[in-house]
Design a protein around this motif. Structure first.
Motif, short mmCIF file in Angstrom:
data_model
loop_
_atom_site.label_atom_id
_atom_site.label_comp_id
_atom_site.label_asym_id
_atom_site.label_seq_id
_atom_site.Cartn_x
_atom_site.Cartn_y
_atom_site.Cartn_z
N GLU A 19 28.06 37.61 34.67
CA GLU A 19 28.67 36.40 35.26
C GLU A 19 30.17 36.36 35.00
O GLU A 19 30.95 36.07 35.89
CB GLU A 19 27.99 35.14 34.71
CG GLU A 19 28.50 33.87 35.36
CD GLU A 19 27.78 32.62 34.88
OE1 GLU A 19 28.37 31.54 35.03
OE2 GLU A 19 26.66 32.72 34.37
N ARG A 20 30.57 36.67 33.78
CA ARG A 20 32.00 36.65 33.44
C ARG A 20 32.76 37.76 34.19
O ARG A 20 33.88 37.54 34.65
CB ARG A 20 32.18 36.81 31.92
CG ARG A 20 33.58 36.75 31.45
CD ARG A 20 34.17 35.35 31.57
NE ARG A 20 35.55 35.38 31.10
CZ ARG A 20 36.59 34.99 31.82
NH1 ARG A 20 36.42 34.48 33.01
NH2 ARG A 20 37.80 35.07 31.34
N ASN A 22 31.94 39.05 37.17
CA ASN A 22 32.05 38.61 38.56
C ASN A 22 33.09 37.51 38.72
O ASN A 22 33.81 37.47 39.72
CB ASN A 22 30.70 38.15 39.08
CG ASN A 22 29.78 39.31 39.38
OD1 ASN A 22 30.23 40.38 39.73
ND2 ASN A 22 28.49 39.09 39.23
N GLN A 23 33.19 36.63 37.74
CA GLN A 23 34.18 35.56 37.77
C GLN A 23 35.60 36.14 37.78
O GLN A 23 36.44 35.73 38.59
CB GLN A 23 33.97 34.66 36.55
CG GLN A 23 34.61 33.33 36.60
CD GLN A 23 34.18 32.50 35.39
OE1 GLN A 23 34.18 32.99 34.26
NE2 GLN A 23 33.80 31.27 35.63
N LEU A 24 35.87 37.09 36.91
CA LEU A 24 37.20 37.72 36.87
C LEU A 24 37.50 38.49 38.15
O LEU A 24 38.62 38.44 38.66
CB LEU A 24 37.30 38.66 35.67
CG LEU A 24 37.61 38.01 34.33
CD1 LEU A 24 37.48 39.02 33.20
CD2 LEU A 24 39.00 37.41 34.34
N HIS A 26 36.32 37.86 41.08
CA HIS A 26 36.55 36.86 42.14
C HIS A 26 37.97 36.32 42.08
O HIS A 26 38.62 36.17 43.13
CB HIS A 26 35.54 35.72 42.03
CG HIS A 26 35.77 34.64 43.03
ND1 HIS A 26 35.49 34.81 44.37
CD2 HIS A 26 36.28 33.39 42.89
CE1 HIS A 26 35.82 33.69 45.01
NE2 HIS A 26 36.30 32.83 44.14
N VAL A 27 38.47 36.05 40.89
CA VAL A 27 39.83 35.54 40.73
C VAL A 27 40.84 36.55 41.26
O VAL A 27 41.89 36.18 41.79
CB VAL A 27 40.10 35.21 39.24
CG1 VAL A 27 41.57 34.96 38.98
CG2 VAL A 27 39.27 34.01 38.80
#
Length: 83
Positions: A19-20, A22-24, A26-27
């Motif tokens: 999750e982390r 994918n979050q990075l 995405h940013v």
């Protein structure tokens, strides 16, 4: 802005870290040219390859942030010539 092409290789050893990651990603999606993920079930890991076209600072920053996530191994390689 001068940019470089880079390949960031990510090995995910702990699924809680996905999750982390994918979050990075995405940013930083505006810089990502392509991404490929491969599950390696026999070894219990996932391998993600990310091609990015960005400044050296952004490439280093993203690689560094990914590398700080527990359960993740990261290496990056940059093209020798600026685009």
């Amino acid at each position: 802005m001068d940019t470089k092409i880079a390949l960031i290789g990510i090995i995910v050893e702990e699924t809680e870290a996905v999750e982390r990651v994918n979050q990075l990603l995405h940013v930083h999606s505006q810089y990502i040219v392509g991404r490929m993920g491969l599950p390696y079930r026999e070894k219990g890991v996932n391998i993600i390859s990310v091609v990015i076209d960005a400044s050296e600072n952004i490439i280093s920053s993203l690689s560094g942030k990914l590398g700080m996530i527990q359960g993740i191994s990261v290496k990056s390689v940059q093209a020798k010539v600026k685009q």
